[in-house]
Design a protein around this motif. Structure first.
Motif, PDB file in Angstrom:
ATOM      1  N   VAL A   9       0.628  -1.158  -0.125  1.00 52.17           N
ATOM      2  CA  VAL A   9       0.013  -0.107  -0.060  1.00 52.17           C
ATOM      3  C   VAL A   9       0.722   1.253   0.060  1.00 52.17           C
ATOM      4  O   VAL A   9       0.336   2.318  -0.187  1.00 52.17           O
ATOM      5  N   ARG A  10       2.289   1.338   0.269  1.00 52.93           N
ATOM      6  CA  ARG A  10       2.983   2.471   0.157  1.00 52.93           C
ATOM      7  C   ARG A  10       3.480   3.059  -0.909  1.00 52.93           C
ATOM      8  O   ARG A  10       3.983   2.457  -1.999  1.00 52.93           O
ATOM      9  N   LEU A  11       3.324   4.169  -0.988  1.00 53.81           N
ATOM     10  CA  LEU A  11       4.163   5.021  -1.982  1.00 53.81           C
ATOM     11  C   LEU A  11       5.605   4.801  -1.946  1.00 53.81           C
ATOM     12  O   LEU A  11       5.921   4.934  -0.746  1.00 53.81           O
ATOM     13  N   VAL A  12       6.202   4.522  -2.868  1.00 49.59           N
ATOM     14  CA  VAL A  12       8.114   4.399  -2.482  1.00 49.59           C
ATOM     15  C   VAL A  12       8.663   5.509  -2.938  1.00 49.59           C
ATOM     16  O   VAL A  12       8.476   6.011  -4.407  1.00 49.59           O
ATOM     17  N   ILE A  13       9.018   6.194  -2.262  1.00 51.29           N
ATOM     18  CA  ILE A  13      10.120   7.468  -2.834  1.00 51.29           C
ATOM     19  C   ILE A  13      11.452   7.471  -2.372  1.00 51.29           C
ATOM     20  O   ILE A  13      11.747   6.890  -1.252  1.00 51.29           O
ATOM     21  N   THR A  14      12.072   7.538  -3.422  1.00 48.18           N
ATOM     22  CA  THR A  14      13.967   7.096  -3.551  1.00 48.18           C
ATOM     23  C   THR A  14      14.587   8.456  -3.653  1.00 48.18           C
ATOM     24  O   THR A  14      14.382   9.014  -4.560  1.00 48.18           O
ATOM     25  N   LEU A  15      15.665   8.442  -3.014  1.00 42.40           N
ATOM     26  CA  LEU A  15      16.313   9.617  -2.792  1.00 42.40           C
ATOM     27  C   LEU A  15      17.606   9.157  -3.644  1.00 42.40           C
ATOM     28  O   LEU A  15      18.442   8.103  -3.451  1.00 42.40           O
ATOM     29  N   ALA A  16      18.125   9.814  -4.699  1.00 44.17           N
ATOM     30  CA  ALA A  16      19.219   9.544  -5.658  1.00 44.17           C
ATOM     31  C   ALA A  16      20.051  10.601  -5.830  1.00 44.17           C
ATOM     32  O   ALA A  16      19.668  11.792  -5.787  1.00 44.17           O
ATOM     33  N   GLY A  17      21.372  10.147  -5.830  1.00 44.45           N
ATOM     34  CA  GLY A  17      22.553  11.122  -5.975  1.00 44.45           C
ATOM     35  C   GLY A  17      23.716  10.944  -5.984  1.00 44.45           C
ATOM     36  O   GLY A  17      23.938   9.705  -5.332  1.00 44.45           O
ATOM     37  N   ARG A  18      24.660  11.662  -5.765  1.00 45.15           N
ATOM     38  CA  ARG A  18      26.232  11.480  -5.549  1.00 45.15           C
ATOM     39  C   ARG A  18      26.088  10.955  -4.028  1.00 45.15           C
ATOM     40  O   ARG A  18      25.472  11.139  -3.345  1.00 45.15           O
ATOM     41  N   ARG A  19      27.091  10.536  -3.900  1.00 41.77           N
ATOM     42  CA  ARG A  19      27.898  10.148  -2.571  1.00 41.77           C
ATOM     43  C   ARG A  19      28.165  11.389  -1.564  1.00 41.77           C
ATOM     44  O   ARG A  19      28.568  12.172  -2.395  1.00 41.77           O
ATOM     45  N   ASN A  20      27.770  11.439  -0.213  1.00 40.55           N
ATOM     46  CA  ASN A  20      27.947  12.614   0.290  1.00 40.55           C
ATOM     47  C   ASN A  20      27.073  13.927   0.002  1.00 40.55           C
ATOM     48  O   ASN A  20      27.331  15.045   0.046  1.00 40.55           O
ATOM     49  N   ALA A  21      26.008  13.633  -0.932  1.00 39.01           N
ATOM     50  CA  ALA A  21      25.256  14.832  -1.412  1.00 39.01           C
ATOM     51  C   ALA A  21      24.161  15.121  -0.277  1.00 39.01           C
ATOM     52  O   ALA A  21      23.593  16.128  -0.512  1.00 39.01           O
TER      53      ALA A  21
END
Length: 400
Positions: A9-21
């Motif tokens: 049932v959950r909306l999946v929100i992903t954080l993407a980016g460089r290391r140490n951003a």
């Protein structure tokens, strides 16, 4: 309460980016808890970290704090693959920009997310240390990319991130799906054909049958439930024509022969194909059965694990019917569980179960992942109707 909500049932929100951003710091700020390790050392997050959260009015969501997509070395490659796997089943992405700003690397991340058709928000993080240049802002504006200047340290625009996430959530996440209630009216008679086979739980009906019968009753219609060998006699004894006949897919061919053409007919699994997924996509996926060749591999996807029975629908009957229909030497592999195999692209087709144990969000996520990776997907009932030669009749009630 949000921690107890089913995964599907959950909306999946992903954080993407460089290391140490600053992805870990941001997710901690958004959920107001220290659930991700924060360090100035790049690469602290080694695997995707999940955090459940209640994002009102949207409801339960899961934030994934991923390893940096610029990770290095052999272990780094594995971490990048794990992060990519999370993106495949994401509903929304947050692209976190660090002190380096938007370089070609960040543009590649955004390009990849656009190809996956994931709605996203660009976050210029660490605003207390660096503000975005006019060139970076123009890049976002010219491409119609939503963006915010934020800071996990000072709390700048953290509330605005939550508001933006609610706006970005896909429409299907906000809709209440229907099984069959739009196919008949109050007082109509609906005939449900329910064969009792080895896979049926003793003393009970299977979940799709129960849910459909309950919806019929909720709509103030009449549910007439019979076994497949009783359908012809039942119809002949009814004083008026039923508005719809719904049958188990495993007996669809014989039931189709017993139900006059002027009575709408469909299957429980076809109803679940639109209730839990995307019926047009699953019907289109069934067309791939006609393209199967000798040596092709078909994935039979199961939402849950269960004990095999002698004539199992997914592991025995469907492979037999597809093989008979195509006349080809096809290999079938069964995969049960949350994720698809990493090498999903090797399959010419995915035939998925009815998803009665999944939430619609989870099934839509699987359909989307197959579409993103170029693999046709259909479901048990649609595939069975296809190889039995009755698919056009079964989908006719839906006016696709």
């Amino acid at each position: 309460m949000s921690n107890k909500a089913p995964r599907g049932v959950r909306l999946v929100i992903t954080l993407a980016g460089r290391r140490n951003a600053g992805k870990s710091s941001l997710i901690n700020a958004i959920v107001d808890q220290d659930i991700s390790i924060v360090s100035d050392q790049p690469g602290t997050t080694t695997d995707a970290v999940a955090k459940h959260y209640e994002l009102l009015p949207l409801g339960p969501v899961t934030f994934y704090d991923t390893a940096g997509l610029d990770d290095t070395g052999e272990l780094g490659e594995l971490r990048i693959k794990a992060s990519q796997k999370v993106l495949w089943r994401s509903d929304v992405a947050l692209v976190v920009i660090g002190e380096e700003g938007i370089t070609n690397y960040e543009k590649n991340i955004i390009s990849n997310i656009c190809k996956l058709k994931i709605p996203f928000l660009v976050l210029f993080n660490k605003n207390d240390l660096r503000t975005p240049s006019e060139e970076e802002l123009s890049y976002c504006r010219e491409n119609n990319f939503s963006f915010l200047e934020v800071s996990a340290t000072t709390g700048l625009n953290i509330k605005e991130i939550k508001k933006a996430l609610i706006e970005l959530a896909p429409d299907e996440m906000k809709q209440t799906p229907v099984l069959a209630g739009d196919l008949f009216g109050e007082g109509d008679w609906i005939v449900c054909v329910v064969p009792i086979d080895l896979a049926a739980p003793k003393g009970r009906l299977i979940l799709p049958q129960v849910q459909v019968i309950r919806e019929i009753l909720d709509c103030d219609a009449v549910a007439v439930t019979v076994k497949d060998r009783e359908i012809e006699e039942t119809l002949s004894n009814m004083k008026r024509k039923p508005a719809l006949v719904i049958t188990d897919s495993q007996v669809v061919l014989t039931v189709a022969g017993d139900v006059p053409d002027d009575i709408p007919l469909t299957t429980f699994s076809t109803l679940f194909a639109r209730f839990k997924g995307d019926l047009p996509s699953l019907v289109k996926g069934a067309e791939a059965i006609d393209t199967l060749e000798d040596g092709d591999t078909v994935l039979v996807g199961e939402a849950c694990s269960h004990h095999d029975v002698a004539d199992d629908i997914g592991r025995v009957k469907i492979p037999r019917w597809v093989t008979q229909y195509t006349g080809k030497n096809i290999k079938f592999e069964t995969y049960a569980g949350h994720d698809f195999p990493e090498d999903l692209e090797k399959y010419k087709l995915v035939i998925h179960c009815g998803a009665c144990m999944l939430n619609r969000t989870e099934m839509l996520r699987r359909v989307t992942e197959c579409n993103r990776r170029g693999v046709p997907i259909t479901n048990y009932g649609v595939a069975i109707s296809k190889v039995q030669g009755v698919l056009e009749r079964i989908i006719a009630p839906f006016n696709l």
